[in-house]
Design an enzyme around this catalytic site. Structure first.
Site, short mmCIF file in Angstrom:
data_model
loop_
_atom_site.label_atom_id
_atom_site.label_comp_id
_atom_site.label_asym_id
_atom_site.label_seq_id
_atom_site.Cartn_x
_atom_site.Cartn_y
_atom_site.Cartn_z
N ASP A 176 -25.22 -22.83 31.56
CA ASP A 176 -24.08 -23.14 32.44
C ASP A 176 -23.93 -22.16 33.60
OD1 ASP A 176 -23.43 -25.25 30.72
OD2 ASP A 176 -22.05 -24.03 29.55
N HIS B 154 -20.62 -30.17 32.89
CA HIS B 154 -19.94 -29.35 31.87
C HIS B 154 -18.44 -29.65 31.92
CE1 HIS B 154 -19.37 -26.13 29.05
NE2 HIS B 154 -18.34 -25.73 29.79
N LYS C 224 -29.36 -29.56 23.91
CA LYS C 224 -30.43 -28.57 23.74
C LYS C 224 -30.65 -27.81 25.03
CE LYS C 224 -33.99 -28.53 20.88
NZ LYS C 224 -35.26 -28.93 20.27
#
Ligand code: GRF
Length: 205
Positions: free
Chosen positions: A150, A109, A91
């Site tokens: 990101d 990531h 989320k």
């Protein structure tokens, strides 16, 4: 140096979380995982929390974003949290939380940012796109979280080789292994006050 209070947010199996738990237990990380929060009731990461005697919290899928925010902020405050780690949390955190915890939220990531990242880049899709593009290297990135997906300052990156015959699943496995390494190292550095942010650039002291 006093140990840092850490909250780990997860949505799934929590192998990154486990790597953090192990590193805390072995004394590599000068911190304490105070709470594990999941937006998915079935997340195996919550089971890992109870196995380890760490508080787990299921943050229900609340339709009212403000309500969820309120609950999350309350927990973070109550537990006196210094660092929030997003370890496979699917989320997006609200701007309010990102603002209040600026340079105190770390995400992992599974690609070399700025490639194969951003909105909707999660799970196997990241690796499928990397394989389909034909990249020769991929990897993992830890970064601070800002208001976009990101996009915050990069803390650490590590690469893996992508071979001709690699499938997305093979690449995912390779990358997951180095995710565990750099996430632990990043959290370790944070807890030792060794990370300095200078605009977009991060200096490891
Ligand atoms: C990892 O690939 C992480 O980078 C991504 O979600 C996956 C979570 O894996 N954001 P796990 O739950 O830590 O096993």
């Amino acid at each position: 140096m006093p140990e840092k209070n850490i909250a780990v947010l997860i949505s799934g199996s929590g192998t990154n979380l486990q790597a953090l738990i192990d590193a805390v237990k072995s004394g590599r990380i000068n911190g304490k995982i105070k709470i594990i929060i999941s937006n998915n009731k079935e997340a195996y990461g919550l089971k890992r929390a109870s196995n380890e005697g760490i508080k787990g919290f299921y943050l229900g899928n609340n339709s009212e974003e403000n309500k969820e925010d309120e609950i999350l902020l309350e927990i973070l405050k109550k537990e006196n949290i210094d660092l929030i780690v997003l370890a496979g949390y699917l989320k997006i955190l609200s701007e309010n939380i990102v603002d209040k915890y600026k340079n105190k939220i770390i995400n992992i990531h599974p690609s070399l940012i700025p490639s194969f990242c951003g909105k909707n880049y999660y799970g196997i899709k990241v690796h499928q796109e990397a394989v389909d593009y034909g990249v020769k290297i991929s990897g993992a990135t830890t970064h601070f979280v800002d208001e976009k997906t990101d996009s915050g300052p990069i803390i650490m990156q590590k690469t893996v080789k992508v071979n001709y015959e690699d499938t997305a699943e093979i690449l995912q496995k390779k990358v997951l292994k180095i995710e565990h390494e750099i996430l632990v190292e990043t959290v370790m550095l944070f807890c030792d006050d060794k990370i300095k942010v200078d605009g977009r650039k991060v200096k490891i002291k």
